[in-house]
Scaffold this motif. Sequence first.
Motif, PDB file in Angstrom:
ATOM      1  N   PHE A 147       0.812  -1.219   0.000  1.00  0.00           N
ATOM      2  CA  PHE A 147       0.000   0.000   0.000  1.00  0.00           C
ATOM      3  C   PHE A 147       0.846   1.272   0.000  1.00  0.00           C
ATOM      4  O   PHE A 147       0.382   2.340  -0.404  1.00  0.00           O
ATOM      5  CB  PHE A 147      -0.949   0.001   1.206  1.00  0.00           C
ATOM      6  N   LEU A 148       2.100   1.174   0.459  1.00  0.00           N
ATOM      7  CA  LEU A 148       2.961   2.353   0.500  1.00  0.00           C
ATOM      8  C   LEU A 148       3.362   2.821  -0.890  1.00  0.00           C
ATOM      9  O   LEU A 148       3.761   3.985  -1.077  1.00  0.00           O
ATOM     10  CB  LEU A 148       4.221   2.057   1.319  1.00  0.00           C
ATOM     11  N   PHE A 149       3.248   1.950  -1.900  1.00  0.00           N
ATOM     12  CA  PHE A 149       3.747   2.267  -3.235  1.00  0.00           C
ATOM     13  C   PHE A 149       2.633   2.304  -4.275  1.00  0.00           C
ATOM     14  O   PHE A 149       2.904   2.250  -5.474  1.00  0.00           O
ATOM     15  CB  PHE A 149       4.808   1.227  -3.641  1.00  0.00           C
ATOM     16  N   TYR A 150       1.383   2.426  -3.818  1.00  0.00           N
ATOM     17  CA  TYR A 150       0.284   2.557  -4.767  1.00  0.00           C
ATOM     18  C   TYR A 150       0.452   3.857  -5.551  1.00  0.00           C
ATOM     19  O   TYR A 150       0.877   4.893  -4.998  1.00  0.00           O
ATOM     20  CB  TYR A 150      -1.062   2.605  -4.037  1.00  0.00           C
ATOM     21  N   PRO A 151       0.108   3.875  -6.850  1.00  0.00           N
ATOM     22  CA  PRO A 151       0.157   5.137  -7.611  1.00  0.00           C
ATOM     23  C   PRO A 151      -0.885   6.118  -7.088  1.00  0.00           C
ATOM     24  O   PRO A 151      -2.017   5.732  -6.768  1.00  0.00           O
ATOM     25  CB  PRO A 151      -0.152   4.696  -9.042  1.00  0.00           C
ATOM     26  N   LEU A 152      -0.492   7.363  -6.974  1.00  0.00           N
ATOM     27  CA  LEU A 152      -1.403   8.394  -6.456  1.00  0.00           C
ATOM     28  C   LEU A 152      -2.163   9.050  -7.617  1.00  0.00           C
ATOM     29  O   LEU A 152      -1.631   9.224  -8.703  1.00  0.00           O
ATOM     30  CB  LEU A 152      -0.612   9.449  -5.679  1.00  0.00           C
TER      31      LEU A 152
ATOM     32  N   GLY B 270      -2.575  -1.739   9.799  1.00  0.00           N
ATOM     33  CA  GLY B 270      -3.588  -2.586  10.423  1.00  0.00           C
ATOM     34  C   GLY B 270      -4.854  -2.699   9.597  1.00  0.00           C
ATOM     35  O   GLY B 270      -5.536  -3.733   9.630  1.00  0.00           O
ATOM     36  N   GLN B 271      -5.192  -1.649   8.833  1.00  0.00           N
ATOM     37  CA  GLN B 271      -6.416  -1.681   8.038  1.00  0.00           C
ATOM     38  C   GLN B 271      -6.356  -2.692   6.896  1.00  0.00           C
ATOM     39  O   GLN B 271      -7.391  -3.025   6.321  1.00  0.00           O
ATOM     40  CB  GLN B 271      -6.718  -0.286   7.492  1.00  0.00           C
ATOM     41  N   GLN B 272      -5.162  -3.170   6.564  1.00  0.00           N
ATOM     42  CA  GLN B 272      -5.053  -4.212   5.546  1.00  0.00           C
ATOM     43  C   GLN B 272      -5.791  -5.485   5.959  1.00  0.00           C
ATOM     44  O   GLN B 272      -6.186  -6.282   5.102  1.00  0.00           O
ATOM     45  CB  GLN B 272      -3.582  -4.579   5.317  1.00  0.00           C
ATOM     46  N   PHE B 273      -5.972  -5.682   7.236  1.00  0.00           N
ATOM     47  CA  PHE B 273      -6.561  -6.911   7.742  1.00  0.00           C
ATOM     48  C   PHE B 273      -8.054  -6.771   8.009  1.00  0.00           C
ATOM     49  O   PHE B 273      -8.672  -7.666   8.584  1.00  0.00           O
ATOM     50  CB  PHE B 273      -5.838  -7.344   9.017  1.00  0.00           C
ATOM     51  N   LEU B 274      -8.635  -5.624   7.612  1.00  0.00           N
ATOM     52  CA  LEU B 274     -10.070  -5.412   7.733  1.00  0.00           C
ATOM     53  C   LEU B 274     -10.667  -5.302   6.332  1.00  0.00           C
ATOM     54  O   LEU B 274     -10.315  -4.393   5.580  1.00  0.00           O
ATOM     55  CB  LEU B 274     -10.369  -4.130   8.525  1.00  0.00           C
ATOM     56  N   PRO B 275     -11.558  -6.198   5.960  1.00  0.00           N
ATOM     57  CA  PRO B 275     -12.103  -6.165   4.595  1.00  0.00           C
ATOM     58  C   PRO B 275     -12.926  -4.919   4.293  1.00  0.00           C
ATOM     59  O   PRO B 275     -13.105  -4.563   3.126  1.00  0.00           O
ATOM     60  CB  PRO B 275     -12.964  -7.441   4.533  1.00  0.00           C
ATOM     61  N   THR B 276     -13.444  -4.253   5.318  1.00  0.00           N
ATOM     62  CA  THR B 276     -14.246  -3.048   5.089  1.00  0.00           C
ATOM     63  C   THR B 276     -13.394  -1.790   5.013  1.00  0.00           C
ATOM     64  O   THR B 276     -13.932  -0.696   4.826  1.00  0.00           O
ATOM     65  CB  THR B 276     -15.279  -2.878   6.211  1.00  0.00           C
ATOM     66  N   ARG B 277     -12.071  -1.903   5.162  1.00  0.00           N
ATOM     67  CA  ARG B 277     -11.168  -0.755   5.124  1.00  0.00           C
ATOM     68  C   ARG B 277     -10.190  -0.888   3.963  1.00  0.00           C
ATOM     69  O   ARG B 277      -9.948  -1.988   3.451  1.00  0.00           O
ATOM     70  CB  ARG B 277     -10.393  -0.638   6.441  1.00  0.00           C
ATOM     71  N   VAL B 278      -9.625   0.250   3.563  1.00  0.00           N
ATOM     72  CA  VAL B 278      -8.647   0.278   2.476  1.00  0.00           C
ATOM     73  C   VAL B 278      -7.384   0.957   2.977  1.00  0.00           C
ATOM     74  O   VAL B 278      -7.424   2.127   3.383  1.00  0.00           O
ATOM     75  CB  VAL B 278      -9.199   1.034   1.246  1.00  0.00           C
ATOM     76  N   ALA B 279      -6.280   0.219   2.989  1.00  0.00           N
ATOM     77  CA  ALA B 279      -4.985   0.810   3.360  1.00  0.00           C
ATOM     78  C   ALA B 279      -4.489   1.662   2.204  1.00  0.00           C
ATOM     79  O   ALA B 279      -4.471   1.217   1.051  1.00  0.00           O
ATOM     80  CB  ALA B 279      -3.985  -0.288   3.687  1.00  0.00           C
ATOM     81  N   SER B 280      -4.080   2.893   2.476  1.00  0.00           N
ATOM     82  CA  SER B 280      -3.746   3.825   1.396  1.00  0.00           C
ATOM     83  C   SER B 280      -2.599   4.737   1.808  1.00  0.00           C
ATOM     84  O   SER B 280      -2.590   5.284   2.912  1.00  0.00           O
ATOM     85  CB  SER B 280      -4.983   4.662   1.040  1.00  0.00           C
ATOM     86  N   ASN B 281      -1.653   4.910   0.876  1.00  0.00           N
ATOM     87  CA  ASN B 281      -0.584   5.877   1.112  1.00  0.00           C
ATOM     88  C   ASN B 281      -1.110   7.300   1.038  1.00  0.00           C
ATOM     89  O   ASN B 281      -0.545   8.220   1.640  1.00  0.00           O
ATOM     90  CB  ASN B 281       0.566   5.664   0.127  1.00  0.00           C
ATOM     91  N   LEU B 282      -2.216   7.502   0.311  1.00  0.00           N
ATOM     92  CA  LEU B 282      -2.812   8.833   0.244  1.00  0.00           C
ATOM     93  C   LEU B 282      -3.366   9.243   1.602  1.00  0.00           C
ATOM     94  O   LEU B 282      -3.288  10.417   1.990  1.00  0.00           O
ATOM     95  CB  LEU B 282      -3.911   8.862  -0.812  1.00  0.00           C
ATOM     96  N   ASP B 283      -3.924   8.283   2.352  1.00  0.00           N
ATOM     97  CA  ASP B 283      -4.411   8.581   3.695  1.00  0.00           C
ATOM     98  C   ASP B 283      -3.266   9.046   4.593  1.00  0.00           C
ATOM     99  O   ASP B 283      -3.422   9.971   5.403  1.00  0.00           O
ATOM    100  CB  ASP B 283      -5.073   7.349   4.307  1.00  0.00           C
ATOM    101  N   ILE B 284      -2.103   8.384   4.467  1.00  0.00           N
ATOM    102  CA  ILE B 284      -0.940   8.793   5.257  1.00  0.00           C
ATOM    103  C   ILE B 284      -0.541  10.216   4.910  1.00  0.00           C
ATOM    104  O   ILE B 284      -0.208  11.022   5.790  1.00  0.00           O
ATOM    105  CB  ILE B 284       0.230   7.822   5.029  1.00  0.00           C
ATOM    106  N   ALA B 285      -0.580  10.543   3.614  1.00  0.00           N
ATOM    107  CA  ALA B 285      -0.214  11.897   3.187  1.00  0.00           C
ATOM    108  C   ALA B 285      -1.163  12.934   3.786  1.00  0.00           C
ATOM    109  O   ALA B 285      -0.721  13.987   4.272  1.00  0.00           O
ATOM    110  CB  ALA B 285      -0.215  11.978   1.660  1.00  0.00           C
ATOM    111  N   TYR B 286      -2.461  12.647   3.769  1.00  0.00           N
ATOM    112  CA  TYR B 286      -3.424  13.594   4.342  1.00  0.00           C
ATOM    113  C   TYR B 286      -3.272  13.669   5.860  1.00  0.00           C
ATOM    114  O   TYR B 286      -3.420  14.748   6.459  1.00  0.00           O
ATOM    115  CB  TYR B 286      -4.852  13.193   3.965  1.00  0.00           C
ATOM    116  N   ASN B 287      -3.021  12.539   6.508  1.00  0.00           N
ATOM    117  CA  ASN B 287      -2.786  12.548   7.953  1.00  0.00           C
ATOM    118  C   ASN B 287      -1.584  13.422   8.304  1.00  0.00           C
ATOM    119  O   ASN B 287      -1.637  14.235   9.245  1.00  0.00           O
ATOM    120  CB  ASN B 287      -2.552  11.135   8.460  1.00  0.00           C
TER     121      ASN B 287
END
Length: 362
Positions: free
Chosen positions: A43-48, A99-116
Amino acid sequence: MLSPSSSSRLPAHVALLMLAVIVFTSFYPFSDWSYSGRPLFEFLFYPLPYYFRLFDNLVNCLIYIPYGFALALVPRRHWLGWLWALAAAGATSFCVEFGQQFLPTRVASNLDIAYNLAGAFAGATLAVSPFTVRAWRHVRDWRAEWFAAGAPADYAVALVVLWFVTQLNPSVPIFGVVVRPIGLPQPFVSPLDNPVLFLFLLEAGGAMLHLIALLLFVTCFLRHRRYTARAVGGVILLALLLKLLAAGALLKPFAFFEWFDLNVMAGLSSGFLLVWAITRLGRITQTLCALLALVASQMVVAIWPLRANTQDMLGLFRWGYGHLENMGALVEFLSHLWPWAAGVCLLASLLRELRRPRSGHP
């Protein structure tokens, strides 16, 4: 008199409370954990931009602003606080997304880290700015002037802020601890011959006890009794304003006054009279009464026979159901947590008072 320069743990308490909010909202409903088998750090290297949703991205930024602000105020050196805020917020965001990688209702995203990180950067920068440094000095002066010295009072101020968060659901009556459900009548067993009177006593009594517990929680940490009226009035006005703003922003027009309940108002009227009488007594008595009111209000919650239907309650709102379910779950979680946290704080304050020498104190 407490020196204005005295150290305060208030920023650390606020940061911990914000961390709890972030963790809860990120992992709710804490179920159906599984591993997809994909690389853990992919998820750290997904294209933005990846999984772009404007509302979610704004929330990811906004929720980290107070978190970064509080973190930056923990160390005494401003530059160290700024670095600490970015490092701690970055670590928090990474752990949450991992941790959100292990929840099917959540999406792990590098964009979320950037906004955080953008939110934490804004909050930390605001915290160490010259204007905020001067303003925070006034806040420390206000805290030293109004509230008793010591960590329990810092903890209490943070918990009062948390209590206001528990009032963000405008479908719950102001100061209410129970909610009458919408929809078909629910059968229940009443210990009184008049079931309507039974529900009234629980609803009004719960609100009365909640009001007494909160206001006494505030007043027993004040430095001087002369601040009691202003503190009580300020809490009531802020709670009322918050309910009005939340109702205007979240509820459909026909449900704007859903938070206003005549049974609750009757209980609040009685509560005001009792608070006025109890605040005439000593600090130890106020603390004991606050503890008893907390326990009694939770007993009301335990014996309330009706259960609100989530889907029926969501029909009152104008927001999307997914976000409302998360917000409602957070508010409910904090509402259950607050009495226990406040009880611990009151017990710490009571022990402190009992150990204090009686001679030479007003």
